[in-house]
Design an enzyme around this catalytic site. Structure first.
Site, mmCIF file in Angstrom:
data_model
loop_
_atom_site.group_PDB
_atom_site.id
_atom_site.type_symbol
_atom_site.label_atom_id
_atom_site.label_comp_id
_atom_site.label_asym_id
_atom_site.label_seq_id
_atom_site.Cartn_x
_atom_site.Cartn_y
_atom_site.Cartn_z
ATOM 1 N N TRP A 1 0.882 -1.122 -0.054
ATOM 2 C CA TRP A 1 -0.018 0.180 0.113
ATOM 3 C C TRP A 1 1.218 1.392 -0.432
ATOM 4 C CZ3 TRP A 1 -0.457 4.256 3.457
ATOM 5 C CH2 TRP A 1 -1.075 5.087 2.889
ATOM 6 N N TYR B 1 0.586 3.841 -2.736
ATOM 7 C CA TYR B 1 0.720 5.273 -2.187
ATOM 8 C C TYR B 1 1.755 6.324 -3.346
ATOM 9 C CZ TYR B 1 -1.625 9.308 -0.294
ATOM 10 O OH TYR B 1 -1.809 10.408 -0.078
ATOM 11 N N ASP C 1 -5.799 -0.500 0.156
ATOM 12 C CA ASP C 1 -6.180 0.439 0.920
ATOM 13 C C ASP C 1 -7.586 0.015 0.861
ATOM 14 O OD1 ASP C 1 -5.990 3.902 0.504
ATOM 15 O OD2 ASP C 1 -8.274 3.480 -0.119
#
Length: 308
Positions: A236, A240, A256
């Protein structure tokens, strides 16, 4: 790009392809602004920056009439205006082609209505890849608001106050990798393992082991592997950062929670990431924009309090 200069500042006019959803770009930055370092006020984004040994203040506004944003550079950094045009354009996703993105999602029953509602949505970037990774680590399993609070504490402990800075809301420099690696983070509001991950990352950047900016952003897969090799940094966080700092338009933070819930709400049979993968494959090569539209839908309902 055009420039104009005065005694006070240098102004860059940086064009974009319309439509451009400036209010939602500012809303995204405002919700994640590092206290003391960044500020969104009076329709503009502002922060203190350094470049090639010089410092000053960056302020970015939407031009009232032209299809461009105006980046004002106050202080010695104004002499680097030509070099700063590219990173500012990346930060505000000015090179995106909203017409092509909209066409790609036109036949998707989930995305088409979202794109029609916000056709000028961008993927907001970051001034500093290092800062964004720090924020992503701090933001693991906590709300956007909670992460912002902790980031503010980090700045107070390890950052540097800029004496005589004209803008009180941006009068701090974000901690350097070396400073963050060495500072005592007891009682900062994070679990011990996350503190260890944060300082391990900072040390890796300080030592040059892990690059997070510069030429490396042209090879996001290599940078992904370098980050994933560090303890406490998972997919994640990496995706990101790939979305926002490395400008990977196809990055997809599959784990997410908001995105997973948005997909499951549309098809209850798709609950786990493995089940969702086939559905999200259809959004390539623009999955980062799909993520932004799904986050934006949630943020619109929550008045910007959630999403991303």
């Amino acid at each position: 790009m055009s420039t104009s200069a005065s005694l006070a500042a240098v102004a860059l006019e940086l064009p974009f392809k319309p439509p451009f959803d400036w209010p939602r770009v500012l809303r995204f930055f405002a919700g994640r602004a590092t206290p003391g370092v960044e500020a969104v006020e009076d329709g503009a984004y502002r922060r203190a920056i350094e470049w090639a040994g010089d410092s000053g203040t960056l302020t970015v506004r939407l031009h009232p009439k032209k299809r461009c944003v105006v980046a004002s550079l106050e202080g010695a950094i104004g002499q680097h205006a030509d070099a700063l045009a590219a990173p500012i354009a990346r930060m505000f996703d000015l090179h995106a082609d909203p017409v092509a993105i909209r066409a790609h999602f036109a036949d998707d029953p989930w995305l088409a209505p979202l794109v029609d509602a916000s056709p000028g949505l961008r993927v907001p970037g970051a001034w500093s890849g290092f800062e964004l990774v720090v924020r992503a680590i701090v933001g693991q399993q906590v709300s956007v608001k909670a992460a912002t609070t902790i980031i503010g504490r980090l700045v107070q402990r390890a950052g540097l106050r800029i004496e005589g800075h004209a803008h009180e809301g941006t009068a701090w420099r974000f901690p350097t990798p070396a400073a963050l690696a060495a500072v005592d983070l007891a009682q900062i509001g994070m679990p011990g393992r996350r503190i260890a991950a944060l300082q391990g990352f900072a040390q890796a950047v300080a030592s040059g082991t892990v690059p997070v900016e510069g030429a490396g952003i042209d090879d996001p897969d290599t940078m992904r592997a370098a980050l994933l090799a560090l303890p406490g940094i998972g997919p994640w966080t990496v995706e990101y950062v790939a979305m926002r700092a490395w400008r990977d338009a196809d990055a997809w933070p599959a784990l997410d929670l908001v995105l997973m819930q948005a997909i499951a709400a549309r098809d209850p049979a798709l609950v786990r990431p493995a089940q969702q993968r086939a559905r999200t494959e259809a959004w390539r090569p623009w999955r980062a924009y799909a993520a932004m539209h799904l986050w934006n839908e949630v943020a619109d309902r929550a008045q910007g309090a959630r999403g991303g």
